[in-house]
Design an enzyme around this catalytic site. Structure first.
Site, mmCIF file in Angstrom:
data_model
loop_
_atom_site.group_PDB
_atom_site.id
_atom_site.type_symbol
_atom_site.label_atom_id
_atom_site.label_comp_id
_atom_site.label_asym_id
_atom_site.label_seq_id
_atom_site.Cartn_x
_atom_site.Cartn_y
_atom_site.Cartn_z
ATOM 1 N N TRP A 1 0.835 -1.197 0.000
ATOM 2 C CA TRP A 1 0.000 0.000 0.000
ATOM 3 C C TRP A 1 0.870 1.247 0.000
ATOM 4 C CZ3 TRP A 1 -0.875 -4.362 2.817
ATOM 5 C CH2 TRP A 1 -2.051 -5.054 2.511
ATOM 6 N N HIS B 1 -7.439 1.711 2.158
ATOM 7 C CA HIS B 1 -8.509 0.766 1.850
ATOM 8 C C HIS B 1 -9.646 1.040 2.840
ATOM 9 C CE1 HIS B 1 -5.509 -1.996 4.196
ATOM 10 N NE2 HIS B 1 -5.889 -0.994 4.922
ATOM 11 N N VAL C 1 -6.080 -11.592 5.805
ATOM 12 C CA VAL C 1 -6.852 -12.823 5.584
ATOM 13 C C VAL C 1 -5.932 -14.027 5.481
ATOM 14 C CG1 VAL C 1 -8.862 -11.777 4.464
ATOM 15 C CG2 VAL C 1 -6.865 -12.399 3.094
#
Lengths: 248, 800
Positions: free
Chosen positions: A60, A77, A160
């Protein structure tokens, strides 16, 4: 030939997509959640299992705010909202977060420094990637008004595990790829990242990973709009130009 | 090189990797070979930034076996060096330093095959020794460095290398002759006999001891460095190398000896003389890493991936993946291991990784037993208490845990390094709330001791005074206050306990293993599974609800929604790293951008076919004390627009909004733009009960290209006899102009009596524009001439 009689105004193509997305997900029990665009390092990174000095942070490109020691940034995000939401909600959780996000990168026809992201989160006692597949196939089918299916490919996002990349069959050529400019002849469109919420993130949300699990996904709303309406350049969306907006 | 048997075609490999491992960026033909460019996922950079890692992956996915001698060679041995000593100053920053001295080699050009291989992956051949170290780095993922031994300083009959922090201001000339000034944050490799820096650890070697044609004896380094420190140094110096990238992604210290072995073998092939010999080896490895173990069950995989994978399939994948595994009944395993360990000494603060099973404290004992059974539980006693599910004393089964408050303080002092928090945690008093797991969960009774329940009111526990011992609950003061019974094992399903290969630093928790098995199994077989209704309507998001309402009102009044950039030249909130100087602030108001948009769109009013420009934006603005959603509306009318003044229309809109929302709205006017703090407006409004959506059918929307070229206007007014519709005029306009007529607006209609009868005048404004070029007046005039000619042919028609 353009229709030249505009009695009513027009909403922005991104708003069309967000509205439709909201309705599709509401029918599946998902609420809309929101959060600040100026975020703290904690919510944007740390709580999402992206520690400082970890190479994963390179995923990012971030706009930081002055003064430096405030450690404030423009959210990269809409994922921080899931952590914020969990501060006032307990499972079962079903939310989507459509919202503006920012990335410090050079702009071109497919990249903008500001864009909209759709984050989704479902946390219950029994949730799997199979449920994610159901939810997203349902979503894409309704969003693009066409029968589509999706496939998972292995991927990595720190928040995740397992992490997957999501491709959908091209809604324009029906996945055949024949002479199709939308999917560049492959029959597939890379559309989202997703996965099962990492236990460390659940803990940061104060949710017991022994009892609950869930999926999260994130995709670009601008990209959905560009695909859906055939808009060729992401930058057109932010020119405040009615030559674009009034087409929709 | 890595396989004995033929491997599948590059296309098949691409497809296998794509479905089961990594995205393949490209396949490129290079001479008679194919270069596969693979995007290694960040969690696999530990083992797959290497050709061997990828070969292993290809083998797992294709079933073609790996070459045994490459992947499982006989262990390398060499005598301890008599002349080289290595010292590590900080074992957190340098976890291992292996070095080999080789004498009497010959530095020359690399053989062609090696030059070609390096060139294929974009590397320049230097000489055989440097090429060998590079080759092994790309093959294995372990960076190496070679020093010219003769250029090291000899003292007391030997050489000494130290891995230490740089001194502030210390300068090093690296390969490529670039000078870097270092600080104490940076780690260097130094010549301890002369105290000069030989190179920047893990990143780039120094110029002074580089390998040249005259080098005959070398010292080869294969070391392991702290990923975060290397990443910081690399960023600080702006120096990213193939070596630094591998270290900053973290590799296992277990690799160094393999690298030494491989490079030695290669050098004996390509740099050998008659006298070449290994002088000796130094391997400083203060804290050898232990194999990591992690467990999973078939149902855990099924539950997360959502596929009907079988026990046989799981086991076949584990085998294929080359993972060492065993399976066990967790409950039985825990009790059995606990019994075996009776008599093991107690040591407070024993590490599960490094001290088990030689010493234990009470919680490392239970944590270790669970690792043995393939269950990961937290390290700290109170966290284990919070982690487990509550059970009644009567329901306790062998293998469950019993938690005590001993009333002593033996477990309550000291310091503990938390991997979760990444810092030392002070242990000061009996814990009454959890630390890492569901941090802050209150356990008012306090927990400071744990035992493994083995039935009959008995436990096995690591006791401070007795070591691991079997006791009866309540037999002593220490064991008389039971805080509770907890169950860590959710069912009696057997579990796989996997011993993770050293280089697979990505396989740490159950979820990692689920992914590993799931991806090899293949996600293609995941079938969509419906989610059940929640039984209640989703919460309504207040701000989106009212934003939707505002959009609806404004659009029905003819406004169009625009979105503008958040980055502006002046504002209250400044960016640290703006993309451009005129985008250094976040907007504190929508007004300037909306004003701009108003002017820009006004220039296109005819092209747009509009009689006025009416726009709005809903978006966040940023001020010193925070952000809020601002609503901005603006109208610009051409002089010819006579229906209403802007002020009157704004007032009307304001009233319509106020009425729909049910609260007053006070716009602030700046230039032509009216803004209001919409977050504040919404704060005063009630939480809505039922959602409503203003969904618009979007199925026909399709972007039509916008021409970048200017447009030209022409007006035309035509008298036509009674009974002729305006459409007939339009038909002529369209057919005579072709694609160049991009808009037409009827702006005036009236009837007039003529001697020959009543006629109607239709006045159109025509917009001409090309998608290919700037239209000239001549071109527009030619079109108009053709139109006029056509109209003149019509009986009773007349251009005014």
């Amino acid at each position: 030939m353009q229709e030249n009689i505009a009695k009513l105004g027009h909403i922005h193509p991104l708003s069309h997509v967000i509205l439709k997305t909201t309705v599709i997900f509401r029918d599946m029990g998902f609420a809309v959640a929101d959060g600040p665009e100026v975020e703290t390092e904690h919510y944007n990174f740390d709580a999402l299992n992206i520690p400082a000095h970890h190479p994963a942070r390179d995923m990012w490109d971030t706009f930081w705010l002055k003064p430096e020691n405030s450690r404030k940034l423009l959210r990269t995000h809409t994922s921080p909202v899931q952590v914020r939401y969990a501060e006032s909600h307990t499972p079962p959780i079903r939310i989507i977060v459509p919202g503006k996000t920012f990335r410090h990168e050079a702009t071109d026809a497919t990249h903008e420094a500001q864009f909209y992201q759709l984050e989704g989160l479902m946390i219950e006692e029994d949730v799997s990637l199979a449920n994610l597949k159901y939810v997203l196939e349902n979503f894409f089918e309704k969003l693009f008004n066409a029968k589509t299916s999706i496939r998972f490919r292995p991927s990595f996002f720190p928040f995740v595990e397992p992490g997957v990349e999501i491709d959908m069959t091209c809604f324009r050529c029906g996945g055949t790829g024949k002479d199709c400019s939308t999917c560049k002849g492959t029959g597939w469109i890379e559309i989202m990242g997703a996965g099962m919420v990492h236990p460390k993130v659940l803990l940061a949300m104060n949710i017991d990973p022994n009892k609950y699990r869930g999926f999260a996904f994130g995709g670009g709303i601008d990209r959905f709009a560009m695909l859906k309406f055939g808009i060729p350049d992401i930058r057109m969306l932010y020119q405040a130009d009615l030559r674009l907006v009034n087409q929709f | 090189m890595y396989f004995d048997e033929p491997i599948p075609s590059p296309e098949t490999i691409r497809d296998l990797l794509t479905d089961h491992a990594f995205e393949v960026e490209s396949l490129e033909k290079v001479q008679n070979d194919t270069l596969i460019d693979i995007k290694v996922l960040p969690d696999r950079t530990h083992d797959c930034l290497s050709h061997r890692g990828i070969a292993r992956e290809v083998s797992v996915l294709s079933g073609v076996p790996l070459k045994k001698e490459v992947f499982n060679p006989r262990p390398f041995t060499a005598p301890e060096s008599n002349i080289l000593k290595v010292e590590i100053e900080d074992t957190k920053l340098c976890k291992r330093f292996s070095a080999l001295v080789i004498d009497n080699i010959e530095v020359r050009e690399s053989p062609e095959w090696l030059q070609d291989l390096l060139e294929t992956i974009g590397q320049r051949s230097i000489n055989n020794v440097v090429d060998a170290t590079n080759f092994v780095m790309f093959s294995l993922g372990q960076p190496l460095h070679a020093y010219d031994k003769a250029l090291l300083t000899e003292a007391h009959g030997g050489y000494k290398i130290v891995a230490r922090r740089a001194i502030d201001g210390e300068v090093v000339k690296t390969l490529g002759e670039k000078d870097f000034t270092l600080s104490t944050e940076n780690l260097v490799i130094a010549d301890a006999n002369k105290d000069v820096v030989l190179g920047i650890a893990a990143i780039r070697g120094g110029d002074a001891t580089k390998i040249t044609k005259s080098t005959t004896s070398i010292v080869i380094e294969a070391a392991n460095f702290d990923a975060i420190n290397i990443r910081k140094t690399s960023k600080q110096l702006g120096l990213r190398t193939d070596a630094s990238v591998r270290f900053e992604n973290d590799i296992t210290p277990e690799l160094t000896m393999r690298a030494i072995q491989d490079v030695t073998n290669l050098l004996f092939e390509i740099a050998k003389t008659d006298q070449t010999q290994v002088e000796g080896l130094v391997d400083v490895y203060p804290k050898k890493v232990r194999p990591h173990r992690v467990g999973v069950s078939v149902s855990e995989i099924k539950n997360v991936i959502g596929v009907e994978i079988t026990k046989d399939e799981v086991e076949s994948i584990l085998d294929k993946d080359g993972l060492m595994w065993s399976s066990c009944n967790p409950r039985e395993k825990i009790v059995e291991r606990a019994r075996e360990l009776i008599g093991t000494p107690y040591k407070f603060g024993s590490s599960v990784t490094f001290d088990s099973p030689l010493t234990f404290d009470c919680s490392s004992f239970s944590a270790y037993l669970h690792v043995e059974a393939g269950i990961s539980i937290p390290r700290i006693a109170i966290d284990q208490y919070v982690f487990g599910s509550e059970i009644a004393k009567e329901d306790a089964l062998p293998g469950d845990l019993v938690f005590f408050n001993t009333g002593e303080s033996i477990h309550t002092t000291g310091e503990y390094y938390s991997n979760v928090l990444g810092k030392n945690v002070q242990q000061v008093a009996i814990r009454t709330e959890s630390v890492e797991y569901m941090a802050g969960t209150k356990v008012p009774q306090g927990v400071d001791h744990i035992g493994i329940y083995i039935g009959d009111n008995k436990i096995i526990h690591a006791s401070g005074s007795l070591g691991v011992v079997e006791s009866t609950i309540g037999e002593s003061k220490q064991l008389s206050t039971v805080v509770g019974y907890r169950r860590m094992i959710s069912n009696d399903e057997s579990r796989y306990v996997i011993t993770v290969p050293a280089e697979r630093l990505d396989l740490r928790i159950k979820e990692d293993l689920i992914e590993e098995i799931g991806r090899i199994y293949g996600y293609r077989d995941v079938s969509p599974k419906e989610i059940l209704p929640l039984g209640k309507d989703p919460e309504i998001n207040k701000i989106s609800y009212y934003e939707g309402m505002v959009r609806h009102v404004l659009v029905s009044k003819g406004f169009s929604e625009v979105m503008s950039y958040a980055f502006v030249e002046k504002g209250e909130v400044e960016l640290l790293n703006p993309i451009a100087t005129d985008k250094a602030f976040l907007r504190s108001t929508l007004a300037p951008k909306i004003q701009e948009s108003l002017e820009m769109n006004f220039l296109n009013i005819d092209l747009l076919g509009l009689s006025q420009i009416k726009i709005f934006e809903l978006g966040k603005v940023f001020q010193k004390d925070g952000e809020y959603v601002s609503l901005a509306i603006a109208i610009k009318n051409p002089k010819s627009y006579k229906q209403k003044t802007v002020e009157a229309e704004i007032l009307e809109i304001t009233q319509a909004l106020a009425q729909t929302l049910g609260t007053e709205i006070n716009f602030e006017k700046v230039g032509d733009v009216y803004t209001v703090n919409f977050t504040d407006v919404v704060a005063k409004l009630p939480t809505p009960n039922t959602d409503q959506s203003y969904l618009i059918d979007d199925s026909q929307f399709r972007y039509k290209k916008i021409s970048p070229y200017p447009y030209i206007l022409r007006d035309i007014a035509v008298f036509v006899p009674d009974g002729v519709a305006g459409d007939e005029i339009v038909n002529i306009l369209v057919s005579e102009s072709g694609d160049l007529l991009v808009g037409h607006t009827l702006f005036d209609v009236f009837t007039k009596s003529f001697p020959e009868g009543t006629k109607t005048s239709y006045a159109y404004r025509l917009v001409f524009q090309s998608f290919e070029k700037t239209l000239t007046d001549d071109e527009a005039n030619q079109i108009m001439e053709r139109v006029n000619k056509k109209i003149a042919e019509k009986a009773g028609w007349q251009v005014r």
